[in-house]
Write a protein that holds these residues in place. Structure first.
Motif, PDB file in Angstrom:
ATOM      1  N   SER A  65       0.824  -1.214   0.000  1.00 49.59           N
ATOM      2  CA  SER A  65       0.000   0.000   0.000  1.00 49.59           C
ATOM      3  C   SER A  65       0.854   1.258   0.000  1.00 49.59           C
ATOM      4  CB  SER A  65      -0.934   0.003   1.216  1.00 49.59           C
ATOM      5  OG  SER A  65      -0.191   0.012   2.425  1.00 49.59           O
ATOM      6  N   ASP A  66       2.092   1.162   0.484  1.00 47.66           N
ATOM      7  CA  ASP A  66       3.002   2.310   0.479  1.00 47.66           C
ATOM      8  C   ASP A  66       3.795   2.420  -0.816  1.00 47.66           C
ATOM      9  OD1 ASP A  66       2.205   3.016   3.011  1.00 47.66           O
ATOM     10  OD2 ASP A  66       3.855   1.968   4.024  1.00 47.66           O
ATOM     11  N   GLY A  67       3.534   1.532  -1.756  1.00 46.96           N
ATOM     12  CA  GLY A  67       4.234   1.569  -3.037  1.00 46.96           C
ATOM     13  C   GLY A  67       5.658   1.046  -2.984  1.00 46.96           C
ATOM     14  N   GLU A  68       5.995   0.271  -1.952  1.00 43.15           N
ATOM     15  CA  GLU A  68       7.356  -0.214  -1.783  1.00 43.15           C
ATOM     16  C   GLU A  68       7.610  -1.573  -2.438  1.00 43.15           C
ATOM     17  OE1 GLU A  68       8.698   0.043   2.267  1.00 43.15           O
ATOM     18  OE2 GLU A  68       7.568   1.878   2.626  1.00 43.15           O
ATOM     19  N   LEU A  69       6.575  -2.145  -3.058  1.00 45.63           N
ATOM     20  CA  LEU A  69       6.734  -3.425  -3.746  1.00 45.63           C
ATOM     21  C   LEU A  69       6.249  -3.280  -5.187  1.00 45.63           C
ATOM     22  CD1 LEU A  69       5.485  -5.967  -1.037  1.00 45.63           C
ATOM     23  CD2 LEU A  69       7.854  -5.498  -1.690  1.00 45.63           C
ATOM     24  N   PRO A  70       7.060  -2.698  -6.058  1.00 43.40           N
ATOM     25  CA  PRO A  70       6.624  -2.491  -7.446  1.00 43.40           C
ATOM     26  C   PRO A  70       6.450  -3.802  -8.209  1.00 43.40           C
ATOM     27  CG  PRO A  70       8.960  -1.959  -7.199  1.00 43.40           C
ATOM     28  CD  PRO A  70       8.423  -2.194  -5.822  1.00 43.40           C
ATOM     29  N   ARG A  71       5.259  -3.999  -8.757  1.00 41.59           N
ATOM     30  CA  ARG A  71       4.950  -5.177  -9.574  1.00 41.59           C
ATOM     31  C   ARG A  71       5.459  -6.456  -8.907  1.00 41.59           C
ATOM     32  NH1 ARG A  71       7.794  -5.063 -14.446  1.00 41.59           N
ATOM     33  NH2 ARG A  71       6.321  -6.558 -15.277  1.00 41.59           N
ATOM     34  N   PRO A  72       4.955  -6.776  -7.730  1.00 42.72           N
ATOM     35  CA  PRO A  72       5.531  -7.896  -6.968  1.00 42.72           C
ATOM     36  C   PRO A  72       5.283  -9.251  -7.613  1.00 42.72           C
ATOM     37  CG  PRO A  72       3.514  -7.155  -5.937  1.00 42.72           C
ATOM     38  CD  PRO A  72       3.819  -6.160  -7.022  1.00 42.72           C
ATOM     39  N   LEU A  95      18.874 -14.849  -7.548  1.00 43.67           N
ATOM     40  CA  LEU A  95      17.897 -13.831  -7.948  1.00 43.67           C
ATOM     41  C   LEU A  95      18.541 -12.465  -8.139  1.00 43.67           C
ATOM     42  CD1 LEU A  95      14.970 -14.881  -5.607  1.00 43.67           C
ATOM     43  CD2 LEU A  95      14.961 -14.974  -8.117  1.00 43.67           C
ATOM     44  N   ARG A  96      19.513 -12.140  -7.325  1.00 47.47           N
ATOM     45  CA  ARG A  96      20.173 -10.841  -7.438  1.00 47.47           C
ATOM     46  C   ARG A  96      20.766 -10.646  -8.832  1.00 47.47           C
ATOM     47  NH1 ARG A  96      19.263  -6.630  -4.574  1.00 47.47           N
ATOM     48  NH2 ARG A  96      19.898  -7.497  -2.570  1.00 47.47           N
ATOM     49  N   GLY A  97      21.252 -11.725  -9.404  1.00 55.26           N
ATOM     50  CA  GLY A  97      21.828 -11.641 -10.738  1.00 55.26           C
ATOM     51  C   GLY A  97      20.807 -11.356 -11.820  1.00 55.26           C
ATOM     52  N   GLN A  98      19.517 -11.451 -11.506  1.00 56.79           N
ATOM     53  CA  GLN A  98      18.467 -11.181 -12.485  1.00 56.79           C
ATOM     54  C   GLN A  98      17.933  -9.746 -12.387  1.00 56.79           C
ATOM     55  OE1 GLN A  98      15.523 -14.369 -12.610  1.00 56.79           O
ATOM     56  NE2 GLN A  98      17.039 -15.799 -11.820  1.00 56.79           N
ATOM     57  N   GLU A  99      18.570  -8.929 -11.561  1.00 54.10           N
ATOM     58  CA  GLU A  99      18.303  -7.500 -11.454  1.00 54.10           C
ATOM     59  C   GLU A  99      16.853  -7.150 -11.103  1.00 54.10           C
ATOM     60  OE1 GLU A  99      19.763  -5.646 -14.999  1.00 54.10           O
ATOM     61  OE2 GLU A  99      21.840  -6.187 -14.572  1.00 54.10           O
ATOM     62  N   PRO A 100      16.343  -7.698 -10.004  1.00 51.08           N
ATOM     63  CA  PRO A 100      15.018  -7.258  -9.542  1.00 51.08           C
ATOM     64  C   PRO A 100      15.090  -5.832  -9.017  1.00 51.08           C
ATOM     65  CG  PRO A 100      16.049  -8.644  -7.886  1.00 51.08           C
ATOM     66  CD  PRO A 100      16.960  -8.671  -9.082  1.00 51.08           C
ATOM     67  N   ALA A 101      13.946  -5.144  -9.014  1.00 51.60           N
ATOM     68  CA  ALA A 101      13.907  -3.789  -8.461  1.00 51.60           C
ATOM     69  C   ALA A 101      14.105  -3.814  -6.953  1.00 51.60           C
ATOM     70  CB  ALA A 101      12.576  -3.126  -8.810  1.00 51.60           C
TER      71      ALA A 101
END
Length: 225
Positions: free
Chosen positions: A22-29, A149-155
């Protein structure tokens, strides 16, 4: 306080993460579960976030003679990640564990085929990834998964678990952007001690939960579309 079962734990975890959404901290989760035990937890998290659910298959490399004690892990085609300190203390080498790695990689491939079939893994670049398991003990499997996962460049990369050993949870903060852990009992012991019902999760249950989440995964509705 113990959880009744993994589903209850997932609902509590989902409520915590909804505040971030709700705070917009999870873009397109997108929610990724470590199977098998993490899938019932993650199913509830994905439902709360109205986000796609998928699996990230990782396999623990166990201590010879004590396979429940993780000293390494593998994810995808990545080389195995070992707890170097544990290897040195136990007098073990990677060569000594090669057969174990090969066996676990074969099981990893089997599970990927069973759970995903010919469907490709989700593209997480630029998205918020919430990696979910039912608990953190040594953390070696979660660490390998986070590095993969870090190597796949998540936001944003979030590790979310209902319960974990305090030192392990603290150590995960260097691997993820955020770590959410509802319970960190000083007398942790083992993950299963913090659930009334900790029955083993089977392949059929995993497949059923993934099938239930298919509309969100395929973009039928919700924030994950």
């Amino acid at each position: 306080m113990r959880f009744r079962d993994r589903r209850e734990a997932g609902r509590e975890l989902g409520l915590r993460l909804m505040e971030w959404l709700s705070d917009g901290e999870l873009p397109r989760p997108v929610v990724l579960a470590l199977p098998r035990g993490g899938v019932p937890v993650a199913a509830e998290v994905a439902r709360a976030l109205d986000a796609p659910l998928d699996v990230l298959v990782a396999r623990k490399i166990g201590l010879p003679g004590r396979p429940e004690t993780g000293i390494g892990a593998i994810v995808g085609d990545d080389p195995p990640l070992f707890d170097r300190r544990a290897l040195e203390m136990l007098g073990l080498t990677e060569d000594r564990l090669r057969d174990d790695v090969d066996r676990e990689r074969a099981e990893l491939r089997r599970r990927e085929l069973v759970y995903r079939g010919d469907r490709s893994a989700p593209d997480v670049e630029g998205r918020a990834v919430v990696l979910v398991d039912d608990g953190l003990a040594t953390g070696v499997t979660a660490r390998a998964a986070l590095r993969h996962l870090r190597g796949q460049e998540p936001a944003r990369l979030v590790l979310a678990v209902p319960v974990g050993a305090p030192r392990t949870v603290e150590g995960m903060r260097a691997e993820a952007d955020d770590v959410v852990c509802l319970r960190q009992p000083p007398d942790f012991g083992a993950v299963g001690l913090w659930y009334d019902d900790f029955e083993q999760v089977g392949d059929d249950e995993v497949i059923g939960l993934l099938d239930e989440a298919e509309p969100r995964r395929s973009g039928g509705h919700g924030t994950g579309s």
